[in-house]
Design a protein around this motif. Structure first.
Motif, mmCIF file in Angstrom:
data_model
loop_
_atom_site.group_PDB
_atom_site.id
_atom_site.type_symbol
_atom_site.label_atom_id
_atom_site.label_comp_id
_atom_site.label_asym_id
_atom_site.label_seq_id
_atom_site.Cartn_x
_atom_site.Cartn_y
_atom_site.Cartn_z
ATOM 1 N N PRO A 1 -8.654 8.899 3.373
ATOM 2 C CA PRO A 1 -9.679 8.130 4.085
ATOM 3 C C PRO A 1 -9.012 7.004 4.888
ATOM 4 C CG PRO A 1 -10.274 8.406 1.778
ATOM 5 C CD PRO A 1 -8.879 8.925 1.934
ATOM 6 N N GLU A 2 -9.635 6.597 5.946
ATOM 7 C CA GLU A 2 -9.066 5.612 6.867
ATOM 8 C C GLU A 2 -8.628 4.325 6.158
ATOM 9 O OE1 GLU A 2 -7.659 3.601 10.137
ATOM 10 O OE2 GLU A 2 -8.081 5.720 9.952
ATOM 11 N N ILE A 3 -9.416 3.841 5.210
ATOM 12 C CA ILE A 3 -9.063 2.556 4.569
ATOM 13 C C ILE A 3 -7.761 2.656 3.788
ATOM 14 C CG2 ILE A 3 -11.425 1.702 4.439
ATOM 15 C CD1 ILE A 3 -11.338 2.290 1.410
ATOM 16 N N TYR A 4 -7.371 3.860 3.370
ATOM 17 C CA TYR A 4 -6.107 4.047 2.659
ATOM 18 C C TYR A 4 -4.997 4.494 3.607
ATOM 19 C CZ TYR A 4 -9.233 3.955 -1.355
ATOM 20 O OH TYR A 4 -10.178 3.603 -2.269
ATOM 21 N N ARG A 5 -5.359 5.268 4.597
ATOM 22 C CA ARG A 5 -4.368 5.793 5.538
ATOM 23 C C ARG A 5 -3.744 4.669 6.364
ATOM 24 N NH1 ARG A 5 -6.836 9.329 10.044
ATOM 25 N NH2 ARG A 5 -8.460 8.727 8.630
#
Length: 175
Positions: free
Chosen positions: A125-129
């Motif tokens: 997910p974007e928040i982790y990537r």
């Protein structure tokens, strides 16, 4: 007048003569390597010398030196950890059932190309990537990531940890 002040406030050299040996031994006890301890000790002396005029209380010199020493050691450890390759960091810890002798570690490491790893990172997910990308591919520090994303440092660390946890099974599946 100057001589009176010199008697009240010890010179930097006097403070180093009094506390330098114990500071060096402390650094050596932390890093366990003589040459490295000497290098860090030199960094401590430089930082202390530059900031020396700002210390007002003589009773705080020793604690102040020790604080600089531990911070310099931490800086070294951060640089060392950051310089390690992504896969050597333990991103994919193999399950207990995996037999390491079946595929030698070197062979496994060579098997994964940067593209395969990037594909797995892109599945996050974007928040982790985003923090993973900045840290490993753009060489940002955690502080820089926090500033860039307007997030507290603790949030960035948590997201990095969770991203790595999500990557582990994906990396194991490639093995």
């Amino acid at each position: 007048m100057e001589n009176m002040l010199a008697g009240i406030v010890p010179s930097f050299e006097e403070v180093v003569m009094e506390h330098g040996r114990s500071i060096y031994k402390y650094i050596l006890s932390l890093v366990k390597h003589k040459e490295l301890a000497e290098d860090i000790y030199q960094e401590v002396l430089l930082s202390a010398y530059l900031a020396y005029p700002s210390i007002k209380e003589q009773s705080k010199y020793k604690g102040w030196f020790f604080t600089i020493a531990i911070n310099k050691c931490r800086d070294y450890w951060r640089r060392e950890n950051k310089s390690k390759q992504f896969w050597k960091e333990g991103v994919y810890s193999y399950s207990a059932s995996f037999e390491p002798s079946v595929i030698p570690e070197e062979e496994v490491l060579h098997k994964f190309s940067a593209e395969q790893m990037a594909e797995k990172v892109n599945l996050l997910p974007e928040i982790y990537r985003y923090p993973i990308y900045l840290y490993y591919y753009q060489n940002f520090s955690l502080i820089e990531i926090a500033k860039k994303s307007n997030l507290p440092m603790s949030t960035v660390k948590t997201r990095m940890k969770r991203a790595k946890e999500r990557l582990r099974p994906k990396m194991q599946s490639l093995a």
